[in-house]
Write an enzyme that holds these catalytic residues in place. Structure first.
Site, mmCIF file in Angstrom:
data_model
loop_
_atom_site.group_PDB
_atom_site.id
_atom_site.type_symbol
_atom_site.label_atom_id
_atom_site.label_comp_id
_atom_site.label_asym_id
_atom_site.label_seq_id
_atom_site.Cartn_x
_atom_site.Cartn_y
_atom_site.Cartn_z
ATOM 1 N N CYS A 6 6.047 -0.778 2.337
ATOM 2 C CA CYS A 6 6.233 -2.195 2.678
ATOM 3 C C CYS A 6 4.944 -2.995 2.472
ATOM 4 O O CYS A 6 3.898 -2.659 3.011
ATOM 5 C CB CYS A 6 6.710 -2.290 4.124
ATOM 6 N N ASP A 32 0.646 -17.687 3.215
ATOM 7 C CA ASP A 32 1.517 -17.268 2.115
ATOM 8 C C ASP A 32 0.760 -17.433 0.789
ATOM 9 O O ASP A 32 0.090 -18.444 0.557
ATOM 10 C CB ASP A 32 2.797 -18.113 2.107
ATOM 11 N N HIS A 48 7.173 -2.467 11.995
ATOM 12 C CA HIS A 48 8.065 -2.747 10.866
ATOM 13 C C HIS A 48 9.528 -2.749 11.295
ATOM 14 O O HIS A 48 10.007 -1.812 11.904
ATOM 15 C CB HIS A 48 7.865 -1.667 9.779
ATOM 16 N N ASN A 88 14.292 -16.061 6.089
ATOM 17 C CA ASN A 88 15.255 -15.744 5.039
ATOM 18 C C ASN A 88 15.887 -14.402 5.365
ATOM 19 O O ASN A 88 15.191 -13.391 5.518
ATOM 20 C CB ASN A 88 14.556 -15.704 3.677
ATOM 21 N N THR A 96 12.736 -11.557 -0.064
ATOM 22 C CA THR A 96 12.137 -10.650 -1.053
ATOM 23 C C THR A 96 11.308 -9.549 -0.409
ATOM 24 O O THR A 96 11.076 -8.515 -1.025
ATOM 25 C CB THR A 96 11.238 -11.430 -2.041
ATOM 26 N N HIS A 99 10.455 -6.923 5.577
ATOM 27 C CA HIS A 99 9.765 -6.747 6.868
ATOM 28 C C HIS A 99 9.899 -8.127 7.514
ATOM 29 O O HIS A 99 9.360 -9.100 6.974
ATOM 30 C CB HIS A 99 8.298 -6.368 6.611
ATOM 31 N N HIS A 101 9.876 -11.635 8.779
ATOM 32 C CA HIS A 101 8.768 -12.594 8.846
ATOM 33 C C HIS A 101 9.304 -13.985 9.070
ATOM 34 O O HIS A 101 10.406 -14.316 8.625
ATOM 35 C CB HIS A 101 7.905 -12.537 7.580
HETATM 36 P P1 AMP Z 1 10.824 -14.088 1.639
HETATM 37 O O1 AMP Z 1 11.271 -14.622 0.324
HETATM 38 O O2 AMP Z 1 11.382 -14.844 2.822
HETATM 39 O O3 AMP Z 1 11.065 -12.586 1.745
HETATM 40 O O4 AMP Z 1 9.270 -14.371 1.711
HETATM 41 C C1 AMP Z 1 8.286 -13.533 1.195
HETATM 42 C C2 AMP Z 1 7.058 -14.381 1.085
HETATM 43 O O5 AMP Z 1 5.933 -13.527 0.930
HETATM 44 C C3 AMP Z 1 7.043 -15.330 -0.122
HETATM 45 O O6 AMP Z 1 6.938 -16.678 0.335
HETATM 46 C C4 AMP Z 1 5.822 -14.880 -0.925
HETATM 47 O O7 AMP Z 1 5.126 -15.954 -1.518
HETATM 48 C C5 AMP Z 1 4.991 -14.179 0.138
HETATM 49 N N1 AMP Z 1 4.063 -13.162 -0.380
HETATM 50 C C6 AMP Z 1 4.323 -12.202 -1.292
HETATM 51 N N2 AMP Z 1 3.224 -11.431 -1.480
HETATM 52 C C7 AMP Z 1 2.263 -11.918 -0.639
HETATM 53 C C8 AMP Z 1 0.910 -11.555 -0.368
HETATM 54 N N3 AMP Z 1 0.305 -10.509 -0.983
HETATM 55 N N4 AMP Z 1 0.213 -12.281 0.528
HETATM 56 C C9 AMP Z 1 0.800 -13.336 1.147
HETATM 57 N N5 AMP Z 1 2.073 -13.714 0.956
HETATM 58 C C10 AMP Z 1 2.802 -13.023 0.072
HETATM 59 ZN ZN ZN Z 2 6.635 -3.431 6.986
#
Ligand code: AMP
Ligand code: ZN
Length: 112
Positions: A6, A32, A48, A88, A96, A99, A101
């Site tokens: 993860c 983000d 997690h 989401n 995406t 975990h 958030h």
């Molecule tokens: P979700 O689409 O709700 O699963 O949100 C995942 C979020 O994680 C997206 O807004 C991405 O821009 C963000 N994200 C992906 N990789 C990273 C990272 N390494 N550091 C910070 N945010 C990230």
């Molecule tokens: Zn996790």
């Protein structure tokens, strides 16, 4: 519990860097990497779990803990005039990272 595959667990254990804005024993808040608003933070529980639909009682207490903490964290990070929280859940919503958030969006007037 940590999940070795993860991305956010790796951010929590520090093996992937992040711009942290708040951390305590239960949660982490970081910026983000692809901000969708002037301020775009992600709040994660350190334990997690995948999504709202997999939450047990202990995990739902963690979500409540985060919701109680978020107002002060948001206000201290450029969202003093308001902000929007987004979770989401699942594919149709575009989740995406699996975990759970909470997106914190603000620092500007937000279109609906
Ligand atoms: P979700 O689409 O709700 O699963 O949100 C995942 C979020 O994680 C997206 O807004 C991405 O821009 C963000 N994200 C992906 N990789 C990273 C990272 N390494 N550091 C910070 N945010 C990230
Ligand atoms: Zn996790």
């Amino acid at each position: 519990m940590k999940n070795n595959d993860c991305l956010f667990c790796k951010i929590i254990d520090g093996s992937i860097p992040s711009a942290k804005v708040y951390e305590d024993e239960k949660m982490l808040v970081f910026k983000d990497i692809e901000p969708k608003a002037k301020v775009h933070l992600l709040a994660v529980a350190k334990n997690h779990f995948k999504s709202l639909s997999e939450m047990d009682d202990e995990q739902s207490e963690l979500v409540k803990y985060m919701l109680v903490k978020i107002p002060e964290i948001a206000e201290n990070n450029g969202c003093e005039n308001g902000y929007r929280l987004v979770i989401n859940q699942g594919g149709d919503a575009g989740q995406t990272v699996f975990h759970l958030h909470i997106h914190i969006l603000g620092g500007q007037i937000l279109d609906w």
